[in-house]
Design a protein around this motif. Structure first.
Motif, PDB file in Angstrom:
ATOM      1  N   ALA A 198       1.011  -1.278   0.262  1.00 40.66           N
ATOM      2  CA  ALA A 198       0.072  -0.021   0.065  1.00 40.66           C
ATOM      3  C   ALA A 198       1.051   1.159  -0.108  1.00 40.66           C
ATOM      4  CB  ALA A 198      -1.225   0.092   1.277  1.00 40.66           C
ATOM      5  N   GLY A 199       0.529   2.303  -0.728  1.00 37.94           N
ATOM      6  CA  GLY A 199       1.636   3.691  -0.648  1.00 37.94           C
ATOM      7  C   GLY A 199       0.462   4.394  -0.024  1.00 37.94           C
ATOM      8  N   LEU A 200       0.839   5.317   0.489  1.00 44.92           N
ATOM      9  CA  LEU A 200       0.355   6.204   0.868  1.00 44.92           C
ATOM     10  C   LEU A 200       0.427   7.267   0.791  1.00 44.92           C
ATOM     11  CD1 LEU A 200       0.155   3.232   3.297  1.00 44.92           C
ATOM     12  CD2 LEU A 200      -0.294   5.349   4.883  1.00 44.92           C
ATOM     13  N   LEU A 201       0.040   8.766   0.423  1.00 47.02           N
ATOM     14  CA  LEU A 201      -0.006  10.252   0.452  1.00 47.02           C
ATOM     15  C   LEU A 201      -0.843  10.689   1.135  1.00 47.02           C
ATOM     16  CD1 LEU A 201       1.678  12.435  -1.055  1.00 47.02           C
ATOM     17  CD2 LEU A 201      -0.672  12.199  -2.880  1.00 47.02           C
ATOM     18  N   ILE A 202       0.361  11.727   1.599  1.00 49.43           N
ATOM     19  CA  ILE A 202      -0.320  12.161   3.115  1.00 49.43           C
ATOM     20  C   ILE A 202      -0.106  13.777   2.313  1.00 49.43           C
ATOM     21  CG2 ILE A 202       0.065  12.385   5.449  1.00 49.43           C
ATOM     22  CD1 ILE A 202       1.670   9.767   5.281  1.00 49.43           C
ATOM     23  N   ASN A 203      -0.948  14.666   2.324  1.00 44.87           N
ATOM     24  CA  ASN A 203      -1.384  15.610   2.518  1.00 44.87           C
ATOM     25  C   ASN A 203      -1.062  16.819   4.604  1.00 44.87           C
ATOM     26  OD1 ASN A 203      -0.453  16.145  -0.874  1.00 44.87           O
ATOM     27  ND2 ASN A 203      -2.513  15.174  -0.909  1.00 44.87           N
ATOM     28  N   GLU A 204      -0.724  17.753   4.180  1.00 47.85           N
ATOM     29  CA  GLU A 204      -0.901  18.225   5.313  1.00 47.85           C
ATOM     30  C   GLU A 204      -0.187  17.630   6.160  1.00 47.85           C
ATOM     31  OE1 GLU A 204      -5.256  19.735   5.648  1.00 47.85           O
ATOM     32  OE2 GLU A 204      -4.935  20.842   3.907  1.00 47.85           O
ATOM     33  N   LYS A 205       0.597  16.593   5.882  1.00 49.97           N
ATOM     34  CA  LYS A 205       1.737  15.798   6.994  1.00 49.97           C
ATOM     35  C   LYS A 205       1.037  16.616   8.454  1.00 49.97           C
ATOM     36  CE  LYS A 205       5.938  15.559   7.013  1.00 49.97           C
ATOM     37  NZ  LYS A 205       7.006  15.817   7.026  1.00 49.97           N
ATOM     38  N   SER A 206       1.595  17.529   8.816  1.00 50.44           N
ATOM     39  CA  SER A 206       1.679  18.304  10.147  1.00 50.44           C
ATOM     40  C   SER A 206       0.686  17.970  10.522  1.00 50.44           C
ATOM     41  CB  SER A 206       2.340  19.925  10.202  1.00 50.44           C
ATOM     42  OG  SER A 206       1.793  20.255   9.359  1.00 50.44           O
ATOM     43  N   GLN A 207      -0.915  18.115  10.025  1.00 55.52           N
ATOM     44  CA  GLN A 207      -2.071  17.898  11.206  1.00 55.52           C
ATOM     45  C   GLN A 207      -2.833  16.634  10.669  1.00 55.52           C
ATOM     46  OE1 GLN A 207      -4.852  20.803   8.968  1.00 55.52           O
ATOM     47  NE2 GLN A 207      -3.353  22.680   9.246  1.00 55.52           N
ATOM     48  N   GLN A 208      -2.303  15.779   9.406  1.00 53.98           N
ATOM     49  CA  GLN A 208      -2.563  14.561   9.894  1.00 53.98           C
ATOM     50  C   GLN A 208      -1.911  13.331  10.384  1.00 53.98           C
ATOM     51  OE1 GLN A 208      -5.525  14.745   9.093  1.00 53.98           O
ATOM     52  NE2 GLN A 208      -5.511  16.730   7.540  1.00 53.98           N
ATOM     53  N   ALA A 209      -0.728  13.460  10.378  1.00 55.57           N
ATOM     54  CA  ALA A 209       0.186  12.382  10.859  1.00 55.57           C
ATOM     55  C   ALA A 209      -0.149  11.418  12.130  1.00 55.57           C
ATOM     56  CB  ALA A 209       1.637  13.007  11.249  1.00 55.57           C
ATOM     57  N   PRO A 210      -0.955  12.321  13.093  1.00 56.14           N
ATOM     58  CA  PRO A 210      -1.044  12.086  14.337  1.00 56.14           C
ATOM     59  C   PRO A 210      -2.199  10.626  14.270  1.00 56.14           C
ATOM     60  CG  PRO A 210      -0.847  13.304  14.848  1.00 56.14           C
ATOM     61  CD  PRO A 210      -1.013  13.761  12.786  1.00 56.14           C
ATOM     62  N   GLN A 211      -3.383  11.540  13.320  1.00 56.07           N
ATOM     63  CA  GLN A 211      -4.249   9.964  12.953  1.00 56.07           C
ATOM     64  C   GLN A 211      -3.905   9.130  12.227  1.00 56.07           C
ATOM     65  OE1 GLN A 211      -7.585  11.515  10.949  1.00 56.07           O
ATOM     66  NE2 GLN A 211      -7.481  13.736  12.610  1.00 56.07           N
ATOM     67  N   VAL A 212      -3.085   9.355  11.180  1.00 58.61           N
ATOM     68  CA  VAL A 212      -2.444   8.355   9.998  1.00 58.61           C
ATOM     69  C   VAL A 212      -1.692   6.954  10.991  1.00 58.61           C
ATOM     70  CG1 VAL A 212      -0.456   7.638   8.312  1.00 58.61           C
ATOM     71  CG2 VAL A 212      -2.114   9.081   8.331  1.00 58.61           C
ATOM     72  N   GLN A 213      -0.972   7.749  12.378  1.00 59.46           N
ATOM     73  CA  GLN A 213       0.052   6.941  12.661  1.00 59.46           C
ATOM     74  C   GLN A 213      -1.122   5.838  13.289  1.00 59.46           C
ATOM     75  OE1 GLN A 213       3.576   5.794  12.725  1.00 59.46           O
ATOM     76  NE2 GLN A 213       2.727   4.262  14.336  1.00 59.46           N
ATOM     77  N   GLN A 214      -2.543   6.686  14.198  1.00 57.05           N
ATOM     78  CA  GLN A 214      -2.668   5.635  14.529  1.00 57.05           C
ATOM     79  C   GLN A 214      -3.118   4.460  14.160  1.00 57.05           C
ATOM     80  OE1 GLN A 214      -6.152   7.901  15.946  1.00 57.05           O
ATOM     81  NE2 GLN A 214      -6.237   7.079  18.232  1.00 57.05           N
ATOM     82  N   VAL A 215      -3.683   4.753  13.149  1.00 56.50           N
ATOM     83  CA  VAL A 215      -4.041   3.610  12.065  1.00 56.50           C
ATOM     84  C   VAL A 215      -3.296   2.824  11.865  1.00 56.50           C
ATOM     85  CG1 VAL A 215      -5.216   2.977   9.540  1.00 56.50           C
ATOM     86  CG2 VAL A 215      -6.219   5.319  11.173  1.00 56.50           C
ATOM     87  N   LEU A 216      -2.444   3.073  11.124  1.00 56.74           N
ATOM     88  CA  LEU A 216      -0.551   2.355  11.124  1.00 56.74           C
ATOM     89  C   LEU A 216      -0.758   1.517  12.165  1.00 56.74           C
ATOM     90  CD1 LEU A 216       1.243   5.086   9.316  1.00 56.74           C
ATOM     91  CD2 LEU A 216       0.672   2.897   8.298  1.00 56.74           C
ATOM     92  N   SER A 217      -1.080   1.657  13.594  1.00 54.34           N
ATOM     93  CA  SER A 217      -1.090   1.013  15.029  1.00 54.34           C
ATOM     94  C   SER A 217      -1.375   0.000  14.660  1.00 54.34           C
ATOM     95  CB  SER A 217      -0.031   1.740  16.393  1.00 54.34           C
ATOM     96  OG  SER A 217       0.807   2.678  15.862  1.00 54.34           O
ATOM     97  N   LYS A 218      -3.056   0.187  14.177  1.00 56.64           N
ATOM     98  CA  LYS A 218      -4.122  -0.258  14.983  1.00 56.64           C
ATOM     99  C   LYS A 218      -3.860  -1.608  13.918  1.00 56.64           C
ATOM    100  CE  LYS A 218      -8.822  -0.736  13.388  1.00 56.64           C
ATOM    101  NZ  LYS A 218     -10.408  -0.075  13.266  1.00 56.64           N
TER     102      LYS A 218
END
Length: 93
Positions: free
Chosen positions: A8-28
């Motif tokens: 899976a390839g993820l493109l994250i725009n507005e990384k400074s705002q979205q990183a915590p939510q993305v990390q939460q899903v990756l951890s799950k």
């Protein structure tokens, strides 16, 4: 349950705002992740993450859906092996 090997390839725009939510899903979904690597584009506040997973079709779809619900995140995937158990089968020559 049949599991596939997928990338899976993820493109994250507005990384400074979205990183915590993305990390939460990756951890799950961490138990399914075999490998993860990332490339920061700090000048543009973007990031790319590549994830290799051993997951069922349902698990992969749920993973992608959760990430795609986060604003500014886009996820695409492909499966390399339709049944990960095939990796455990070696042919002798």
């Amino acid at each position: 349950m049949k599991q596939d090997i997928c990338i899976a390839g993820l493109l994250i725009n507005e990384k400074s705002q979205q990183a915590p939510q993305v990390q939460q899903v990756l951890s799950k979904y961490g138990k399914l992740i075999l490998h993860r690597s990332g490339i920061p584009y700090s000048d543009c506040d973007r990031g790319l993450i590549n994830v290799t997973m051993k997951a069922s079709e349902e698990e992969l779809q749920n993973f992608k859906a959760e990430l795609n619900r986060i604003g500014g995140v886009k996820v695409e995937s492909l499966c390399l092996i339709d049944d990960a158990d095939e990796l455990n089968t070696c042919e002798t020559r």
